[in-house]
Each structure stands twice: as C-alpha cells, then as structure tokens.
Write a protein that holds these residues in place. Sequence first.
Motif, short mmCIF file in Angstrom:
data_model
loop_
_atom_site.label_atom_id
_atom_site.label_comp_id
_atom_site.label_asym_id
_atom_site.label_seq_id
_atom_site.Cartn_x
_atom_site.Cartn_y
_atom_site.Cartn_z
N SER A 207 -29.16 16.85 -9.48
CA SER A 207 -28.61 18.10 -9.99
C SER A 207 -27.09 18.03 -9.98
O SER A 207 -26.50 17.24 -9.23
CB SER A 207 -29.08 19.30 -9.15
OG SER A 207 -28.64 19.18 -7.81
N GLU B 108 -25.15 28.14 -12.95
CA GLU B 108 -24.47 27.51 -11.81
C GLU B 108 -24.92 26.08 -11.55
O GLU B 108 -24.35 25.40 -10.70
CB GLU B 108 -24.68 28.35 -10.55
CG GLU B 108 -26.09 28.35 -9.98
CD GLU B 108 -27.06 29.28 -10.66
OE1 GLU B 108 -28.21 29.37 -10.21
OE2 GLU B 108 -26.65 29.93 -11.66
N GLU B 109 -25.93 25.59 -12.30
CA GLU B 109 -26.47 24.28 -11.97
C GLU B 109 -27.34 23.74 -13.11
O GLU B 109 -28.03 24.50 -13.79
CB GLU B 109 -27.31 24.37 -10.69
CG GLU B 109 -27.84 23.06 -10.17
CD GLU B 109 -28.66 23.23 -8.90
OE1 GLU B 109 -28.56 22.36 -8.02
OE2 GLU B 109 -29.39 24.23 -8.79
N SER C 231 -35.70 23.97 -6.21
CA SER C 231 -35.43 24.20 -7.63
C SER C 231 -36.13 23.18 -8.51
O SER C 231 -36.23 23.37 -9.73
CB SER C 231 -33.92 24.16 -7.90
OG SER C 231 -33.38 22.88 -7.60
N ALA D 131 -22.07 18.07 -17.36
CA ALA D 131 -23.09 17.84 -16.32
C ALA D 131 -24.19 16.93 -16.84
O ALA D 131 -24.62 15.99 -16.15
CB ALA D 131 -23.67 19.18 -15.86
N LEU E 275 -23.74 20.79 -10.03
CA LEU E 275 -23.27 22.17 -10.01
C LEU E 275 -22.36 22.44 -11.20
O LEU E 275 -21.62 21.56 -11.64
CB LEU E 275 -22.53 22.46 -8.71
CG LEU E 275 -23.36 22.38 -7.42
CD1 LEU E 275 -22.48 22.64 -6.20
CD2 LEU E 275 -24.51 23.37 -7.46
N CYS E 276 -22.43 23.67 -11.72
CA CYS E 276 -21.63 24.04 -12.88
C CYS E 276 -20.91 25.37 -12.61
O CYS E 276 -21.46 26.24 -11.93
CB CYS E 276 -22.50 24.21 -14.12
SG CYS E 276 -23.44 22.75 -14.58
N THR F 84 -30.43 21.07 -13.28
CA THR F 84 -31.35 20.25 -12.50
C THR F 84 -32.01 19.24 -13.44
O THR F 84 -32.19 19.50 -14.64
CB THR F 84 -32.41 21.11 -11.80
OG1 THR F 84 -32.95 22.06 -12.73
CG2 THR F 84 -31.81 21.85 -10.63
#
Length: 334
Positions: free
Chosen positions: A34, A16-17, A316, A46, A36-37, A19
Amino acid sequence: MAKGNVNKVILGFANEEITFLYSPSGKTGVITDSVLCAGNSEWRSAIDSLFSKYKVQASCKVIVVLAQGMYTVVQLPKNERLTDEELTGIAMVKDLEPAVQGRVLDYTWDFYDAKTGKNSKPTLNFVLVEKKLIAMVAEIVNDFATLEKITVFDLAMTEFISYYQAASMNKIKEKERTPYVPQLCLTLYLQKDKELTVYGVYGGELCYSRVLRGYRSLATDLITGADDPKISRLTTEILRITDDFFTSRLGLPPMSKLLLVMNAEQLKNIAVSMSQNFRRVVDVIPINSDVESTESAGYSICKNTELVNVLKKDLSFAPLLGIWKEGILVSEKN
C-alpha cells in the motif's frame, strides 16, 4: 479458484491510501502493499511506484475497489416494467435524484438485488458514483495496465465473507456431495482508527451493511468480560439486527456464525466475551498472537494460513482478497 485471477491486480482506491494485491504469473501466493496518499492528486504517483516496484506488466488486468465514501447506495422498489438497460439509464433519474447532492446526471449507477422477505416486493440496491471519479480512475489505471472493472467496498467485502464461508466449510475446489444449505454470517469489521462496520451475508448475498458508531475504541479498550458495558451494548445491537431484520423482516434462519475481523488489542477478550453471549458461534481471524492457540476458549479461529497472513499485514486487504478469490460458491450464485 485463484488460478483464474493470475496476472490480475486488485487496487483499492481511497483518498488517503492505495492498496495493492498482485499474483504474478507462475508464482504461488499474493503480493500485498500500500501507499499513503494526500488526496486523489497522488493516486497516479502511488500506482506508478507500486507497478514499478513489482514490475507489473501493461498486459495485466486490473480490478478496482472504491472505498466507502466514494459511492452512494440507495434502496428502491424494483420497477418490473423497466429493462436492465433502462434501470441503469435515464428512466431512473427522477427516483435517484433525491439520493445525491447536485445533478443525478453527473453520476453513473448500477444495481444489485436486495434481499427481501417472501411477502415483500422485489427491491434493488442502486450504487451511484460520480462520473468524473470513474473517468479519473479509468484514465489513471489504463495508463499503466488495462482496467477490467470497478466495484465497491461493500460488494468486495461480501466476496471476502463468502470466500471465508466456503473455506470454513471445505467447499473450495471440491464437488459438493450433499445439497448446499445457505447460512447467515454476520461479520464485525473494525480497522484501526475507523468505525465498526457490520455485514450480513446469506448464501453469498449481501443482506445488510451498516456502520455502527461508538465502537471505534474497541481497538484499544480494556475488555473486562461478557458483561463489559461496550460488549453488552454491541451484543444488544447484534441481537436487534438478527431478530428484527433478518428473522422478522427477511424470514431468514438464525445466525450461524459471527465472524470477527477486527484490529483490536483485546481481540481475545472480545472473542471470549462474544462467544459467551452467542453460544459458541463466533469465529475469529487471528491477527493477534494471543488468539492463535485457544481451543478451549469457546470460539473458533480461522486456520486458512494464506488468508490470515494477508490480513495480519492490514485488514484493508480483506476486500481485495475477496475479489481475488472470487469468493462466492457456485451453489450460492445459483
């Protein structure tokens, strides 16, 4: 310690992300960000956006941290007859097969020592990751820079906790004048909308890692005091871990520090309650303003400005910061 990592990028991979932590050459501090994915299909775009935004050069070295859920950890007795090469090869297929779904040969694995008691046989923690995931990550990263290594979230958090311990003992960038005495630090790690994870680190070594279900709401719950039902239940869990596992099974000294790395609205009340239950061995990362000036509250706050400022953005970044700082003390490694 950070100088050795200049021109390196640390990337955290989760479905989902993505970083990102970057220390550009010639500049102090780090850049964190970061994206978001919506699944791994968006990882490439990303990373492209992050590297373009911060003008990351293709010559940079990249360390990847895989999120929990992307790997499997299984603990097995060490077969003293096998070499390190054999332990990472086909000789372990039969032992590791029950740990994964499908064919174990579709996975790659490595291992690290598991802490055991004096009278116990040597044990290893095997970390297994699907080969296709490793190949995907490597292909994406190498299109933008140079992949240096891949590690996993639990080991990166161990680096972070070790770095915190080193900083709190003023051991960073100093020659030790007295013999180093290992300490047991138990860490409560709570990200927003996620379950609570407990890490036990002793002398730079990960001894314990477990998700504790049922504490996600600590992020928003009203905490009424040390006898709050949820705090009381958590206190009992921690005592059981320290007494039954660390003391009785591993023969380690008592917990020297309970570190709170938590995204919680009632962080101050949680810290006060836990310090009352654990006799002032509680340290807090003050990501909330209400815990920044609490000298008489019974707990200690982290005064490492760089660390606090990074984690205020998002917890995170903790494992990425640990990797960047190369958290383990030289004396701990030995």
